[in-house]
Write a protein that holds these residues in place. Structure first.
Motif, PDB file in Angstrom:
ATOM      1  N   TYR A   4       0.837  -1.224   0.000  1.00 61.84           N
ATOM      2  CA  TYR A   4       0.000   0.000   0.000  1.00 61.84           C
ATOM      3  C   TYR A   4       0.848   1.241   0.000  1.00 61.84           C
ATOM      4  O   TYR A   4       0.543   2.197  -0.719  1.00 61.84           O
ATOM      5  CB  TYR A   4      -0.943   0.016   1.222  1.00 61.84           C
ATOM      6  CG  TYR A   4      -2.104  -0.968   1.059  1.00 61.84           C
ATOM      7  CD1 TYR A   4      -3.014  -0.835   0.002  1.00 61.84           C
ATOM      8  CD2 TYR A   4      -2.271  -2.026   1.968  1.00 61.84           C
ATOM      9  CE1 TYR A   4      -4.041  -1.760  -0.100  1.00 61.84           C
ATOM     10  CE2 TYR A   4      -3.322  -2.936   1.839  1.00 61.84           C
ATOM     11  CZ  TYR A   4      -4.217  -2.765   0.788  1.00 61.84           C
ATOM     12  OH  TYR A   4      -5.218  -3.639   0.675  1.00 61.84           O
ATOM     13  N   ILE A   5       1.883   1.176   0.804  1.00 63.49           N
ATOM     14  CA  ILE A   5       2.753   2.359   0.890  1.00 63.49           C
ATOM     15  C   ILE A   5       3.442   2.598  -0.427  1.00 63.49           C
ATOM     16  O   ILE A   5       3.489   3.720  -0.926  1.00 63.49           O
ATOM     17  CB  ILE A   5       3.800   2.181   2.005  1.00 63.49           C
ATOM     18  CG1 ILE A   5       3.099   2.171   3.371  1.00 63.49           C
ATOM     19  CG2 ILE A   5       4.855   3.296   1.967  1.00 63.49           C
ATOM     20  CD1 ILE A   5       4.015   1.761   4.506  1.00 63.49           C
ATOM     21  N   GLY A   8       1.004   3.918  -2.816  1.00 60.19           N
ATOM     22  CA  GLY A   8       0.681   5.361  -2.557  1.00 60.19           C
ATOM     23  C   GLY A   8       1.777   6.264  -3.065  1.00 60.19           C
ATOM     24  O   GLY A   8       1.518   7.311  -3.660  1.00 60.19           O
ATOM     25  N   GLY A  11       1.632   6.390  -6.737  1.00 62.19           N
ATOM     26  CA  GLY A  11       0.513   7.265  -7.185  1.00 62.19           C
ATOM     27  C   GLY A  11       0.842   8.738  -7.015  1.00 62.19           C
ATOM     28  O   GLY A  11       0.513   9.582  -7.849  1.00 62.19           O
ATOM     29  N   PHE A  12       1.517   9.066  -5.888  1.00 67.29           N
ATOM     30  CA  PHE A  12       1.849  10.482  -5.617  1.00 67.29           C
ATOM     31  C   PHE A  12       2.827  11.013  -6.660  1.00 67.29           C
ATOM     32  O   PHE A  12       2.658  12.110  -7.188  1.00 67.29           O
ATOM     33  CB  PHE A  12       2.466  10.589  -4.201  1.00 67.29           C
ATOM     34  CG  PHE A  12       2.864  11.996  -3.848  1.00 67.29           C
ATOM     35  CD1 PHE A  12       1.904  12.942  -3.512  1.00 67.29           C
ATOM     36  CD2 PHE A  12       4.194  12.356  -3.887  1.00 67.29           C
ATOM     37  CE1 PHE A  12       2.315  14.197  -3.204  1.00 67.29           C
ATOM     38  CE2 PHE A  12       4.572  13.622  -3.569  1.00 67.29           C
ATOM     39  CZ  PHE A  12       3.614  14.592  -3.209  1.00 67.29           C
TER      40      PHE A  12
END
Length: 518
Positions: A4-5, A8, A11-12
């Motif tokens: 997930y990290i 994320g 995605g960022f």
């Protein structure tokens, strides 16, 4: 969790990259838009500047054309003037040539006339020579017939004509003089009588003493003081001689200066009224009275000028007018005399059509030279004229003051009026006192002057010296000589003597017939 990290973060990062591309595209499109607008605005400004430059160019072109047209117009005007001047010069040249031709023709005519005149002159000269010869022949014949030369005959004829002309001229002059005297005397008497009748002035002769009245004789001792110290202090302070004698209730103040006598009189009055009489008090009172007299002099001058309607006098002249109250001339009060002369001058000037105000001013100031504080060695008329000039009086007034005794030349009609009115005022019966010795001397001088002429036997000065009768021998003088003698005596009296009014000279040819009864 790790996934997930990582997801994320991925995605960022992806979102950031996407955002960058979107922002970059937006900036580029905005730059394009700004550049397009700038290009459009630049095109508009460029077109405006081009239009302004064209308008400026057109304006400058128009101004230049206008300036060129003005210059061309001026050049054309100058060319027209040059053409006109050239035409005028050509015309003048033609006129000059024509006049030169006319002058040459006239010159030829004058030469011809001159030659003709010379010929006529030669003929006249020859005729004159013939006439001269005939005249000489006639003169020689007349000299042979008369037994007298032409020069002797001419001299005798001239002498006879001269004597005849002298006799006729003397009788003609006498007729004119008598007629002029009658008319002048008539008019002058009319004016003088009118002036004198309209002026009434009290006449009183002033003396050199003043009587101071006291209540009783005891006051005399107080005035004299111990060993005479009071009277000596009073005489020293006032300059007046104080006579204390046996006259009851009276003290005599003697001085030639009326102002000093008045100071002494008022000082005595205050001292006697106050009762305190001693040297210190006398000096104090005399100084106080002198100030009062000075104030009274100024007040008298102002009142006199107001009464006579004379304005604008310098304050020093006003003071001198007031000081006239304490001056006298031959016993006649100077202020009263000057007021009378001023009124007479105004009346006489009005009768003659002159300015009465100026005449009155000159009449009031005519004797101002008699009252200055310092007394230079000048005649009072000349001194008065200089004082009037100093205090800005009019030139005609100054001349009238200086000329009323003939010390200076009269320049206006005002001067003889002042002189005549001064004589009228002084000649009033009782107005002045004349020293008997000088009066007798004047009469004797008149008689001796007439006796000095050849043919005069006796002379008599009558009517107080206003008429001189001359007795001449009939065998020594003719009627013509008597006329000439009266004229010569009158002329010599005018030139050599000083006298009031006028003197009538009467020449009498005395014939005596003597026979004896035997």
């Amino acid at each position: 969790m790790v996934e997930y990290i990582i997801g994320g973060i991925a995605g960022f990062v992806g979102g950031g990259i996407l955002a960058y591309f979107i922002w970059d595209n937006a900036i580029k499109s905005k730059k394009k838009k700004i550049l397009g607008e700038a290009q459009t605005e630049g095109e508009v400004i460029k077109k405006d500047k081009i239009l302004q430059a064209k308008e400026k160019f057109l304006q400058l072109k128009s101004d230049h054309e206008k300036y060129i047209n003005e210059k061309n117009g001026k050049i054309a005007g100058f060319e027209n003037k040059l053409k006109q001047r050239e035409t005028s010069i050509n015309q003048n040249r033609e006129d000059l040539n024509r006049k030169v031709k006319e002058f040459e023709s006239t010159k030829r005519e004058v030469e011809a006339i001159r030659e003709n005149l010379n010929a006529q002159i030669r003929v006249i000269e020859s005729k004159n020579e013939e006439l001269e010869k005939l005249h000489r022949q006639q003169v020689d014949q007349l000299e042979e017939i008369s037994g007298m030369s032409a020069e002797d005959a001419k001299s005798q004829l001239i002498e006879s004509l001269k004597e005849e002309a002298k006799t006729e001229a003397m009788s003609y002059v006498n007729e004119i003089v008598e007629e002029a005297k009658q008319n002048a005397n008539k008019e002058a008497k009319k004016i003088v009588i009118k002036s004198v009748q309209r002026v009434a002035t009290e006449t009183a002769i002033e003396n050199a003493v003043t009587i101071f009245h006291i209540e009783n004789d005891e006051i005399k001792g107080r005035i004299i003081g111990r060993e005479g110290r009071n009277i000596r202090a009073l005489e020293a302070a006032t300059g007046v001689e104080i006579i204390v004698d046996d006259t009851p209730e009276a003290i005599v103040l003697s001085a030639f200066d009326p102002a000093r006598r008045e100071v002494a009189r008022l000082a005595l009055h205050q001292l006697v009224t106050d009762g305190r009489i001693h040297p210190a008090r006398i000096e104090e009172v005399v100084e106080k009275v002198k100030k009062q007299i000075e104030e009274e002099i100024i007040e008298t001058g102002k009142r006199t000028t107001i009464d006579l309607g004379i304005h604008g006098l310098h304050p020093e002249l006003v003071r001198m007018v007031g000081k006239m109250k304490y001056r006298s001339s031959y016993g006649q009060n100077l202020l009263q005399h000057s007021r009378e002369v001023a009124n007479l001058c105004a009346i006489m000037a009005s009768e003659l059509g002159l300015n009465p105000k100026k005449a009155k001013r000159a009449g009031l100031l005519h004797d101002i030279g008699k009252v200055p504080d310092d007394e230079p060695e000048l005649p009072h008329a000349v001194l008065g004229m200089k004082l009037a000039e100093k205090y800005k009086e009019k030139p005609d007034v100054c001349n009238a003051i200086g000329a009323h005794h003939d010390e200076v030349e009269m320049q206006t009609l005002l001067a003889p009026i002042v002189q005549v009115c001064d004589a009228i005022s002084g000649a009033r019966p009782g107005a002045r006192r004349e020293v008997v010795e000088s009066y007798i001397k004047r009469l004797k001088d008149l008689e001796d002057l007439a006796l000095s002429y050849p043919g005069v036997m006796k002379t008599y000065a009558i009517q107080a010296g206003r008429e001189l009768r001359v007795i001449a021998g009939a065998e020594k003088l003719s009627d013509k000589d008597a006329d000439q003698l009266s004229y010569d005596i009158a002329k010599r009296i005018q030139d050599e003597m000083t006298y009031p009014g006028q003197i009538k000279i009467t020449v009498i040819r005395e014939t005596r017939a003597v026979s004896y009864a035997k």
